[in-house]
Design a protein around this motif. Structure first.
Motif, PDB file in Angstrom:
ATOM      1  N   MET A   1       0.823  -1.060   0.042  1.00 40.01           N
ATOM      2  CA  MET A   1      -0.040   0.027  -0.091  1.00 40.01           C
ATOM      3  C   MET A   1       0.859   1.120   0.001  1.00 40.01           C
ATOM      4  O   MET A   1       0.607   2.262  -0.660  1.00 40.01           O
ATOM      5  CB  MET A   1      -0.956  -0.115   1.213  1.00 40.01           C
ATOM      6  CG  MET A   1      -2.425   0.259   0.923  1.00 40.01           C
ATOM      7  SD  MET A   1      -3.383  -0.314   2.367  1.00 40.01           S
ATOM      8  CE  MET A   1      -3.021   1.194   3.409  1.00 40.01           C
ATOM      9  N   ARG A   2       1.913   1.197   0.722  1.00 36.18           N
ATOM     10  CA  ARG A   2       2.776   2.381   0.863  1.00 36.18           C
ATOM     11  C   ARG A   2       3.421   2.644  -0.483  1.00 36.18           C
ATOM     12  O   ARG A   2       3.608   3.724  -0.815  1.00 36.18           O
ATOM     13  CB  ARG A   2       4.036   2.182   2.077  1.00 36.18           C
ATOM     14  CG  ARG A   2       4.868   3.213   2.322  1.00 36.18           C
ATOM     15  CD  ARG A   2       5.777   2.643   3.392  1.00 36.18           C
ATOM     16  NE  ARG A   2       5.412   2.761   4.470  1.00 36.18           N
ATOM     17  CZ  ARG A   2       5.746   2.379   5.635  1.00 36.18           C
ATOM     18  NH1 ARG A   2       7.115   2.024   5.429  1.00 36.18           N
ATOM     19  NH2 ARG A   2       5.269   2.093   6.760  1.00 36.18           N
ATOM     20  N   ARG A   3       3.872   1.665  -1.098  1.00 38.30           N
ATOM     21  CA  ARG A   3       4.802   1.559  -2.366  1.00 38.30           C
ATOM     22  C   ARG A   3       3.530   2.312  -3.275  1.00 38.30           C
ATOM     23  O   ARG A   3       3.861   3.344  -4.465  1.00 38.30           O
ATOM     24  CB  ARG A   3       4.967   0.543  -2.923  1.00 38.30           C
ATOM     25  CG  ARG A   3       6.171  -0.133  -2.352  1.00 38.30           C
ATOM     26  CD  ARG A   3       6.654  -1.353  -2.975  1.00 38.30           C
ATOM     27  NE  ARG A   3       7.598  -2.071  -2.279  1.00 38.30           N
ATOM     28  CZ  ARG A   3       7.942  -3.352  -2.339  1.00 38.30           C
ATOM     29  NH1 ARG A   3       7.309  -3.928  -3.452  1.00 38.30           N
ATOM     30  NH2 ARG A   3       8.937  -4.021  -1.707  1.00 38.30           N
ATOM     31  N   ALA A   4       2.366   1.812  -3.522  1.00 38.84           N
ATOM     32  CA  ALA A   4       1.279   2.221  -4.505  1.00 38.84           C
ATOM     33  C   ALA A   4       0.902   3.759  -4.217  1.00 38.84           C
ATOM     34  O   ALA A   4       0.928   4.585  -5.220  1.00 38.84           O
ATOM     35  CB  ALA A   4       0.213   1.401  -4.402  1.00 38.84           C
ATOM     36  N   LYS A   5       0.691   4.245  -3.027  1.00 38.73           N
ATOM     37  CA  LYS A   5       0.580   5.418  -2.552  1.00 38.73           C
ATOM     38  C   LYS A   5       1.769   6.577  -3.036  1.00 38.73           C
ATOM     39  O   LYS A   5       1.372   7.556  -3.614  1.00 38.73           O
ATOM     40  CB  LYS A   5       0.225   5.645  -1.081  1.00 38.73           C
ATOM     41  CG  LYS A   5      -0.253   6.885  -0.617  1.00 38.73           C
ATOM     42  CD  LYS A   5      -0.770   6.880   0.713  1.00 38.73           C
ATOM     43  CE  LYS A   5      -1.340   8.337   1.014  1.00 38.73           C
ATOM     44  NZ  LYS A   5      -1.705   8.241   2.494  1.00 38.73           N
ATOM     45  N   PHE A   6       3.172   6.062  -2.983  1.00 36.26           N
ATOM     46  CA  PHE A   6       4.077   6.795  -3.150  1.00 36.26           C
ATOM     47  C   PHE A   6       4.262   6.894  -4.657  1.00 36.26           C
ATOM     48  O   PHE A   6       4.682   7.900  -5.288  1.00 36.26           O
ATOM     49  CB  PHE A   6       5.494   6.268  -2.597  1.00 36.26           C
ATOM     50  CG  PHE A   6       6.338   7.179  -2.907  1.00 36.26           C
ATOM     51  CD1 PHE A   6       6.603   8.386  -1.843  1.00 36.26           C
ATOM     52  CD2 PHE A   6       7.462   6.823  -3.499  1.00 36.26           C
ATOM     53  CE1 PHE A   6       7.607   9.093  -1.577  1.00 36.26           C
ATOM     54  CE2 PHE A   6       8.388   7.857  -3.534  1.00 36.26           C
ATOM     55  CZ  PHE A   6       8.696   8.962  -3.017  1.00 36.26           C
ATOM     56  N   GLU A   8       1.654   6.710  -6.857  1.00 33.92           N
ATOM     57  CA  GLU A   8       0.618   7.798  -7.231  1.00 33.92           C
ATOM     58  C   GLU A   8       1.168   9.088  -7.115  1.00 33.92           C
ATOM     59  O   GLU A   8       0.841  10.180  -8.006  1.00 33.92           O
ATOM     60  CB  GLU A   8      -0.443   7.638  -6.496  1.00 33.92           C
ATOM     61  CG  GLU A   8      -1.724   8.361  -6.439  1.00 33.92           C
ATOM     62  CD  GLU A   8      -2.960   8.098  -5.910  1.00 33.92           C
ATOM     63  OE1 GLU A   8      -3.678   8.713  -5.267  1.00 33.92           O
ATOM     64  OE2 GLU A   8      -3.211   6.818  -5.566  1.00 33.92           O
ATOM     65  N   LYS A   9       1.883   9.723  -5.961  1.00 35.34           N
ATOM     66  CA  LYS A   9       2.481  10.943  -5.708  1.00 35.34           C
ATOM     67  C   LYS A   9       3.462  11.376  -6.689  1.00 35.34           C
ATOM     68  O   LYS A   9       3.571  12.345  -7.196  1.00 35.34           O
ATOM     69  CB  LYS A   9       3.032  11.056  -4.150  1.00 35.34           C
ATOM     70  CG  LYS A   9       1.888  10.838  -3.343  1.00 35.34           C
ATOM     71  CD  LYS A   9       0.862  11.848  -3.231  1.00 35.34           C
ATOM     72  CE  LYS A   9       0.131  11.646  -1.944  1.00 35.34           C
ATOM     73  NZ  LYS A   9      -1.123  12.615  -2.156  1.00 35.34           N
ATOM     74  N   GLU A  12       1.820  12.210  -9.960  1.00 38.37           N
ATOM     75  CA  GLU A  12       1.189  13.497  -9.833  1.00 38.37           C
ATOM     76  C   GLU A  12       2.107  14.386 -10.218  1.00 38.37           C
ATOM     77  O   GLU A  12       1.907  15.706 -10.796  1.00 38.37           O
ATOM     78  CB  GLU A  12       0.802  13.848  -8.625  1.00 38.37           C
ATOM     79  CG  GLU A  12      -0.838  13.265  -8.210  1.00 38.37           C
ATOM     80  CD  GLU A  12      -1.437  13.402  -6.757  1.00 38.37           C
ATOM     81  OE1 GLU A  12      -0.510  14.033  -6.003  1.00 38.37           O
ATOM     82  OE2 GLU A  12      -2.694  13.314  -6.678  1.00 38.37           O
ATOM     83  N   ARG A  24      -5.391  18.320  -8.299  1.00 38.22           N
ATOM     84  CA  ARG A  24      -5.679  16.982  -8.128  1.00 38.22           C
ATOM     85  C   ARG A  24      -7.140  16.933  -7.282  1.00 38.22           C
ATOM     86  O   ARG A  24      -7.728  18.058  -6.654  1.00 38.22           O
ATOM     87  CB  ARG A  24      -5.090  16.422  -6.784  1.00 38.22           C
ATOM     88  CG  ARG A  24      -5.654  15.148  -6.250  1.00 38.22           C
ATOM     89  CD  ARG A  24      -4.588  14.774  -5.030  1.00 38.22           C
ATOM     90  NE  ARG A  24      -3.946  16.014  -4.342  1.00 38.22           N
ATOM     91  CZ  ARG A  24      -2.995  15.739  -3.827  1.00 38.22           C
ATOM     92  NH1 ARG A  24      -2.178  14.452  -3.608  1.00 38.22           N
ATOM     93  NH2 ARG A  24      -2.216  16.493  -3.038  1.00 38.22           N
TER      94      ARG A  24
END
Length: 118
Positions: A1-6, A8-9, A12, A24
């Motif tokens: 989850m941490r990797r996917a969120k990072f 995503e950032k 962006e 956003r």
């Protein structure tokens, strides 16, 4: 989850590089006319890079609100020009997918204070 969120950032940041006016959109629950409804809100995305006095771009990769230190006292990546930023961002995305930055994430999350309930 941490990797996917990072990742995503970082994606962006690539969008912000292509379009400086990128905003956003997030969906939040808000009270409208006395009832809770889903409301779409716009959030400004801030760039993770700045130009120094020599004209070189310094990109500070952030985990939450804090920049990640790749080495002791070095919390930025020096990029020769703004044209090279997409390559640096893509390299970071690949490193996150490969799990190479997991230790840096763990160290950054240890330094953050735990948020507790009042």
């Amino acid at each position: 989850m941490r990797r996917a969120k990072f990742i995503e950032k970082l994606e962006e940041q690539k969008l912000l590089l292509q379009d400086p006016g990128y905003v956003r959109t997030v969906q939040r629950m808000a009270e409208v006319d006395g009832q809770k409804q889903a409301v779409v809100r716009r959030q400004r995305v801030r760039p993770w890079w700045k130009m120094d006095s020599t004209g070189q771009i310094i990109m500070s990769v952030k985990f939450g609100a804090k920049p990640i230190e790749f080495e002791k006292g070095k919390a930025g990546i020096a990029v020769p020009s703004k044209d090279k930023l997409p390559t640096v961002i893509n390299t970071l995305i690949e490193a996150v997918r490969a799990g190479e930055m997991d230790d840096l994430f763990a160290n950054a999350s240890k330094s953050r204070p735990a948020v507790g309930k009042k």
